[in-house]
Design a protein around this motif. Structure first.
Motif, mmCIF file in Angstrom:
data_model
loop_
_atom_site.group_PDB
_atom_site.id
_atom_site.type_symbol
_atom_site.label_atom_id
_atom_site.label_comp_id
_atom_site.label_asym_id
_atom_site.label_seq_id
_atom_site.Cartn_x
_atom_site.Cartn_y
_atom_site.Cartn_z
ATOM 1 N N LEU A 605 -3.000 36.966 -19.113
ATOM 2 C CA LEU A 605 -3.515 35.482 -18.779
ATOM 3 C C LEU A 605 -2.501 34.530 -18.410
ATOM 4 N N LEU A 606 -1.033 34.380 -19.045
ATOM 5 C CA LEU A 606 -0.396 33.240 -18.233
ATOM 6 C C LEU A 606 -0.092 33.866 -16.863
ATOM 7 N N ALA A 607 0.170 35.028 -16.573
ATOM 8 C CA ALA A 607 0.545 35.451 -14.976
ATOM 9 C C ALA A 607 -0.660 35.130 -14.190
ATOM 10 N N GLU A 608 -1.760 35.276 -14.580
ATOM 11 C CA GLU A 608 -2.862 34.396 -13.826
ATOM 12 C C GLU A 608 -2.898 33.213 -13.461
ATOM 13 N N LEU A 609 -2.523 32.297 -14.734
ATOM 14 C CA LEU A 609 -2.429 30.691 -14.428
ATOM 15 C C LEU A 609 -1.114 30.476 -13.413
ATOM 16 N N LEU A 610 -0.098 31.182 -13.762
ATOM 17 C CA LEU A 610 1.084 30.803 -13.046
ATOM 18 C C LEU A 610 0.945 31.199 -11.549
ATOM 19 N N GLU A 611 0.180 32.306 -11.217
ATOM 20 C CA GLU A 611 0.182 32.545 -9.958
ATOM 21 C C GLU A 611 -0.731 31.613 -9.355
ATOM 22 N N ASN A 612 -1.688 31.234 -9.738
ATOM 23 C CA ASN A 612 -2.452 30.177 -9.216
ATOM 24 C C ASN A 612 -1.817 28.616 -9.143
ATOM 25 N N ALA A 613 -0.865 28.503 -10.251
ATOM 26 C CA ALA A 613 -0.138 27.211 -10.021
ATOM 27 C C ALA A 613 0.846 27.236 -8.824
ATOM 28 N N THR A 614 1.330 28.310 -8.503
ATOM 29 C CA THR A 614 2.425 28.476 -7.562
ATOM 30 C C THR A 614 1.775 28.649 -6.015
ATOM 31 N N SER A 615 0.555 29.209 -6.286
ATOM 32 C CA SER A 615 -0.247 29.465 -4.799
ATOM 33 C C SER A 615 -0.643 28.120 -4.161
ATOM 34 N N PHE A 616 -0.902 27.319 -5.258
ATOM 35 C CA PHE A 616 -1.822 26.082 -4.481
ATOM 36 C C PHE A 616 -0.879 24.833 -4.881
ATOM 37 N N SER A 617 0.480 24.997 -4.763
ATOM 38 C CA SER A 617 1.307 23.892 -4.914
ATOM 39 C C SER A 617 2.375 24.226 -3.802
ATOM 40 N N SER A 618 3.060 23.157 -3.296
ATOM 41 C CA SER A 618 4.143 23.268 -2.233
ATOM 42 C C SER A 618 5.064 24.328 -2.692
ATOM 43 N N PRO A 619 5.694 25.151 -1.877
ATOM 44 C CA PRO A 619 6.773 25.877 -2.063
ATOM 45 C C PRO A 619 8.130 25.251 -2.556
ATOM 46 N N GLN A 620 8.191 23.961 -2.187
ATOM 47 C CA GLN A 620 9.497 23.250 -2.462
ATOM 48 C C GLN A 620 9.428 22.701 -4.062
ATOM 49 N N THR A 621 8.404 22.723 -4.542
ATOM 50 C CA THR A 621 8.183 22.192 -5.863
ATOM 51 C C THR A 621 8.419 23.169 -6.921
ATOM 52 N N LYS A 622 8.413 22.868 -8.260
ATOM 53 C CA LYS A 622 8.621 23.667 -9.248
ATOM 54 C C LYS A 622 7.441 23.632 -10.113
ATOM 55 N N VAL A 623 7.086 24.716 -10.685
ATOM 56 C CA VAL A 623 6.052 24.838 -11.649
ATOM 57 C C VAL A 623 6.666 24.711 -12.905
ATOM 58 N N LYS A 624 6.342 23.852 -13.974
ATOM 59 C CA LYS A 624 6.985 23.764 -14.993
ATOM 60 C C LYS A 624 6.260 24.220 -16.328
ATOM 61 N N VAL A 625 6.718 24.873 -16.921
ATOM 62 C CA VAL A 625 6.202 25.617 -18.206
ATOM 63 C C VAL A 625 6.864 25.041 -19.589
ATOM 64 N N THR A 626 6.115 24.234 -20.443
ATOM 65 C CA THR A 626 6.519 23.829 -21.657
ATOM 66 C C THR A 626 5.668 24.239 -22.967
ATOM 67 N N GLY A 627 6.025 24.208 -24.030
ATOM 68 C CA GLY A 627 5.326 24.634 -25.129
ATOM 69 C C GLY A 627 5.608 23.571 -26.442
ATOM 70 N N HIS A 628 4.498 23.532 -27.356
ATOM 71 C CA HIS A 628 4.622 22.634 -28.247
ATOM 72 C C HIS A 628 3.903 23.176 -29.335
ATOM 73 N N ALA A 629 4.878 23.089 -30.644
ATOM 74 C CA ALA A 629 4.172 23.902 -31.785
ATOM 75 C C ALA A 629 3.565 22.753 -32.911
ATOM 76 N N LEU A 630 2.378 22.870 -33.084
ATOM 77 C CA LEU A 630 1.252 22.045 -33.628
ATOM 78 C C LEU A 630 1.646 22.000 -35.215
#
Length: 804
Positions: A605-630
């Motif tokens: 699931l996360l791989a599909e979301l990351l693939e979409n984030a990297t595919s539809f953003s500029s190659p010079q930008t970063k895709v940031k992944v963060t987490g929060h414990a509730l």
């Protein structure tokens, strides 16, 4: 995460990233169905839309209604049409009945007028009789020279005055506004003017004994006017029987008047004998006057039976005059002698009193006959009026009955039709909205042969057109269920093909990965090793594509985990399956473990979301992944990109599809990533939502429930290892190439350039330095030659693939 989810590309057609020129045009699997966007500066591809008819897709606008105006006859409700259909003849019958009732009411009014005229005629006849009595009785005393105030004269005049008052009271009941009574009113006014002259007639009565006919004529004019009311009554009615009765009354009253005149003339002639120096005699004019009325009486009585209509009944009425009574016979014989010759009055020696008393029997008999005719006429008028009232009541009741029967019949017929139509409508709506979708849903979720495809009938078994429509609808329903069953069977066959092909491919890919791992362990040349790492990464992405087919088929992949895995390793493994992995940056990942049963699906699931984030953003930008414990135990993972973002409509549509994955159809092939993410999240109750990012682009929020994201206290069973172990037939969990092995307690991870991924297992380096290039540390895979055996698992000589 910009744009729509891109279409699933074939693994065979994917280009291996091998340089800067290839970085912006990779076509790896993504979370959706839109084509991959080119690198900045290239042509912009239009966004695909979901196909019409696909579940969750915007439905096409309805065509403008061709039904026309609501007031058009074809748009009327069935009940309205039935009521209108029945209302037309009912309205016609009501109008005709109303006209008939109106005619009956007119007849009643006419008969009321006739009843009034009957009463008025009766009073007029009584007044005429009183005048006849006054004229005949006063003739003798006045001619003989007696005082006008004597009892013989005054008494008849008093009775006449009483009759005049009664007649005047009767005339007050006449309605002057009634057109039919205007003629009667004119006659009454004429009579009134003549009655007002009665005093003058009385003062001049019998002043000249030789000219008796003058006084008699004056009385006769008034009496004839009174008797003429019966003629007006005849004109006021259209009933033939009533006309006959009024004519008979008028004829007989005229005969009686002729007889009364004869009595007055003879009485006056005989009274002259009591005057001094005179003898009984009639002047020539009086004799001729009396003779004329004698002849008129005979002719009138002869015509009476014909006017009466029933000669036998007329003879019975006239029987008292012809029965041979002595006084009547003697009076008739004497009258004949008097008017046979001018000196006939002297044929017998008698006084005027004897004559009057003798002739009175005849006049009284005629008066009784006259009263009988008046009673018959009054009875007929009453019967006609009662009959008219009965007709009016009967017509009214008949109309009310027809209206009631029509309304009840219309209600019963309309109710029977409307009930059948409503039942057909309700059943059709229930089938379209509930039954058929449930059958299709059950067929899509279970085996087609396990679903009850029996069709419940609409329940309308009539033989009319509605019953035929219901029968046709049952046929349509059965055909729809049959087609749905065939589609479900076809879908099951397709899913089986997907599963078979995917498992065969997975087995080959697993063997390919094992061979690549073996080559990597032997290779010392950094350039060749880098190529092997790229080949390894490409095979990993091909494995994810194959697993997409399993998700489409509703199956679970062969890779399974039995123990928790740190969330940071899950994120690294997901990044290792993304083409542009080097752009993914992990930060602030909580020390949380993921339940083993969810690890593989969450990586996918996360791989599909990351693939979409990297595919539809500029190659010079970063895709940031963060987490929060509730605080409640849940964990929120955020994936931020800095692309052009999505419109609110697109976000709403995508979020709806993520929350409600559609049934597998043709549209899924164009939005495979979207479908896969939705199915995986639904399988483990993971909530996913896309939102606009504050810095531009799109943020994907992944909410892991408490039973999926386990805290660190629950991640290591007592006496167990720090990392999870693999079940049999489970491929390795891979980290991004070049990632240095770190413990699961690290809360940040920077993903550098391309290198080999990490296996699921121990974090032990197994590389060595050759020449001027340092080989990165290569973690071992379970089943690799020389790899340490994880605790709790037996050593394995190889890694068989799942199926195939």
């Amino acid at each position: 995460m910009q744009g729509r989810f891109k279409r699933e590309g074939s693994a065979a057609g994917d280009k291996e990233p091998g340089g800067a020129s290839d970085r912006g045009s990779s076509t790896g699997p993504a979370l959706g169905g839109a084509p991959a966007r080119p690198a900045p500066g290239g042509d912009t591809m239009p966004r695909d839309r979901a196909p019409e008819g696909a579940e969750g897709a915007p439905q096409p606008k309805r065509r403008p209604s061709q039904a026309g105006s609501r007031l058009a006859l074809r748009n009327w409700r069935i009940s309205t049409r039935l009521v209108s259909l029945i209302a037309l003849p009912v309205l016609a019958a009501t109008v005709l009945g109303g006209l008939r009732i109106q005619g009956s009411m007119g007849d009643i009014e006419q008969l009321d007028d006739m009843q009034l005229l009957t009463d008025l005629t009766q009073q007029a006849t009584l007044l005429a009789s009183a005048l006849q009595e006054e004229r005949d009785r006063s003739a003798g005393p006045l001619v003989s020279g007696r005082n006008p105030k004597s009892d013989e004269v005054a008494a008849p005049r008093e009775r006449t005055d009483e009759a005049i008052q009664a007649f005047s009271d009767a005339t007050l009941r006449i309605d002057n506004t009634d057109d039919a009574m205007k003629g009667v009113q004119a006659t009454v006014n004429d009579i009134g003017s003549r009655v007002n002259e009665i005093s003058q007639i009385r003062n001049q009565a019998y002043a000249d004994p030789a000219y008796v006919s003058q006084t008699v004529s004056q009385y006769n004019e008034l009496i004839e006017a009174l008797l003429g009311l019966s003629q007006d009554m005849a004109q006021a009615t259209s009933n033939s029987e009533m006309i006959r009765s009024t004519r008979a009354l008028a004829t007989f009253s005229s005969a009686k008047e002729h007889a009364s005149i004869q009595r007055a003339v003879i009485t006056a002639g005989l009274a002259r004998d009591e005057r001094e120096g005179d003898e009984a005699a009639l002047s020539h004019s009086d004799w001729r006057f009396g003779r004329t009325h004698q002849q008129s009486e005979e002719s009138t009585l002869d015509s009476f039976p014909l006017v009466y209509g029933d000669e036998e009944a007329a003879r019975e009425l006239l029987e008292p005059l012809e029965s041979g009574m002595v006084n009547i016979v003697s009076a008739n014989q004497y009258a004949l002698q008097v008017f046979a010759a001018e000196e006939g009055i002297q044929s017998q020696d008698r006084s005027y009193r004897d004559w009057y008393d003798q002739d009175r029997a005849k006049i009284d008999a005629m008066d009784n006959i006259e009263r009988t005719l008046l009673d018959e006429m009054e009875s007929q008028a009453r019967e006609l009026r009662d009959e008219a009232q009965r007709d009016a009541i009967l017509n009214g009741a008949l109309i009310v009955l027809v209206l009631g029967i029509s309304r009840v019949g219309a209600f019963v017929v309309a109710r029977s039709m409307v009930r059948s139509l409503r039942r057909l409508q309700d059943t059709a709506q229930e089938v379209a909205r509930t039954r058929l979708p449930e059958v299709v849903k059950h067929m899509s979720e279970a085996e087609p042969e396990d679903v009850n495809t029996a069709v419940e009938s609409v329940g309308v078994y009539t033989r009319d057109e509605i019953g035929k429509v219901a029968e046709a609808f049952d046929d349509v329903h059965r055909e729809a269920v049959r087609l749905a069953g065939e589609q479900a069977l076809l879908r099951g066959n397709v899913n089986a093909m997907f599963t078979n092909l995917s498992r065969r491919s997975q087995g080959l890919i697993q063997r390919q990965l094992s061979l690549i791992s073996e080559l990597e362990s032997r290779e010392a040349d950094p350039d060749q090793l880098s190529s092997l790492f790229k080949l390894d990464h490409l095979a990993t992405r091909m494995r994810r594509n194959g697993e997409n087919l399993l998700v489409l088929a509703g199956e679970e992949p062969g890779r399974r985990w039995t123990r928790p895995v740190p969330l940071v390793d899950v994120l690294r493994a997901a990044a290792s399956e993304v083409e542009q992995y080097e752009r993914i940056e992990l930060s602030a990942v909580p020390k949380t473990d993921v339940a083993g049963r969810v690890v593989n699906d969450l990586v996918h699931l996360l791989a599909e979301l990351l693939e979409n984030a990297t595919s539809f953003s500029s190659p010079q930008t970063k895709v940031k992944v963060t987490g929060h414990a509730l605080p409640d135990g849940r964990v929120l993972v955020e994936i931020h990109d800095t692309g052009i973002g999505l419109s609110p409509e697109d976000l709403a549509e995508i979020n709806d599809r993520l929350a409600n994955p559609p049934t597998v159809d043709v549209s899924v092939s164009r939005r495979m990533g979207l479908f896969v993410v939705g199915r995986l999240s639904l399988r483990h109750n993971i909530r996913i939502q896309l939102r606009p990012s504050d810095s531009g682009g799109t943020t994907a929020l992944v909410m892991l429930p408490a039973d999926v994201a386990q805290g660190p206290g629950r991640s290591r069973p007592p006496g167990g290892p720090a990392t999870a172990t693999l079940q049999r037939d489970t491929p390795p969990l891979r980290r991004p190439p070049g990632e240095v092995a770190r413990g699961s307690d690290s809360d940040t991870a920077q993903l550098p350039g391309w290198n080999h991924g990490l296996d699921r297992g121990a974090d032990q380096p197994r590389g060595q330095v050759r020449g001027s290039h340092a080989r990165p540390a290569l973690p071992s895979r379970p089943g690799d030659p020389g790899a340490p055996t994880p605790q709790g698992q037996p050593p394995r000589a190889g890694r068989p693939g799942p199926g195939g």
